[in-house]
Design a protein around this motif. Structure first.
Motif, short mmCIF file in Angstrom:
data_model
loop_
_atom_site.label_atom_id
_atom_site.label_comp_id
_atom_site.label_asym_id
_atom_site.label_seq_id
_atom_site.Cartn_x
_atom_site.Cartn_y
_atom_site.Cartn_z
N LEU A 76 59.36 92.70 19.83
CA LEU A 76 60.15 93.77 19.20
C LEU A 76 61.30 93.22 18.35
CD1 LEU A 76 60.32 96.21 22.23
CD2 LEU A 76 58.88 96.44 20.17
N ILE B 194 57.02 96.48 11.59
CA ILE B 194 56.55 97.49 12.55
C ILE B 194 55.03 97.45 12.68
CG2 ILE B 194 56.32 99.98 12.92
CD1 ILE B 194 59.19 100.23 11.72
N LEU C 139 54.31 99.81 18.96
CA LEU C 139 54.91 100.82 18.10
C LEU C 139 53.86 101.66 17.36
CD1 LEU C 139 57.80 98.65 16.60
CD2 LEU C 139 57.85 100.10 18.64
N ALA D 91 59.98 104.10 15.51
CA ALA D 91 59.65 102.68 15.67
C ALA D 91 60.84 101.81 15.29
CB ALA D 91 58.43 102.33 14.83
#
Length: 184
Positions: free
Chosen positions: A48, A106, A112, A120
């Motif tokens: 992430l 993303i 996501l 997201a």
């Protein structure tokens, strides 16, 4: 919380809150362990936070803890990591190129998939904020007494509370880094 409850819990926040309420002075003794735990949680969620500056900042935090780099180098790395957080946070100033760059990040994160761009990006922003704050945890908790450059007044209670209630904490990693002797 008992040793048995600690061993069985899947909620790192509950574990930390319970430990703090039962033994607040213990938190002063285990700052290095908590710092390493927070950094380990960042690595667990590194998908992430794919930005190079965040990865470099986390490596820098580990190196600072190990005494491999000095404060100035660590603060330089952290400054760039903080810029990555702002890049995600301040969408009002995005250019079309910024939006495309963030969309590309993303798209590479399966967790996501199916989220709106806004949602997201929000998850990525929270993960980046968690990572940057985790890097500087020992200094955050000292607030205005910290030796780090002060661009603003730090409110340690607010930041530490946010860190220890984060969705990115992992109970298994907490057990790996802390083994408190709890009452049964």
């Amino acid at each position: 919380m008992t040793n048995e409850e600690w061993a069985a819990s899947n909620d790192a926040t509950e574990m930390l809150v319970s430990l703090y309420l039962e033994r607040p002075a213990y938190f002063q003794e285990i700052v290095p362990e908590l710092h390493k735990f927070l950094i380990a949680c960042c690595w667990k969620n590194k998908h992430l936070t794919p930005q190079k500056s965040l990865i470099d900042g986390l490596k820098g935090a580990e190196d600072r803890v190990a005494g491999k780099i000095d404060e100035d180098e660590f603060y330089r790395l952290n400054w760039h990591a903080e810029a990555a957080v702002f890049d995600l946070a301040y969408w009002e100033t995005d250019t079309p190129e910024d939006v495309e760059r963030i969309k590309a990040m993303i798209e590479g994160i399966s967790e996501l998939d199916g989220m709106s761009f806004k949602d997201a990006r929000g998850v990525m922003n929270r993960a980046a904020s968690f990572a940057e704050a985790s890097m500087i945890y020992p200094w955050l908790r000292m607030g205005s007494k910290a030796k780090r450059p002060q661009r603003e007044k730090i409110q340690p209670e607010r930041w530490c509370d946010r860190l220890f209630r984060s969705e990115f904490l992992c109970a298994d990693l907490l057990r790996e880094h802390l083994a408190p002797d709890l009452v049964d």
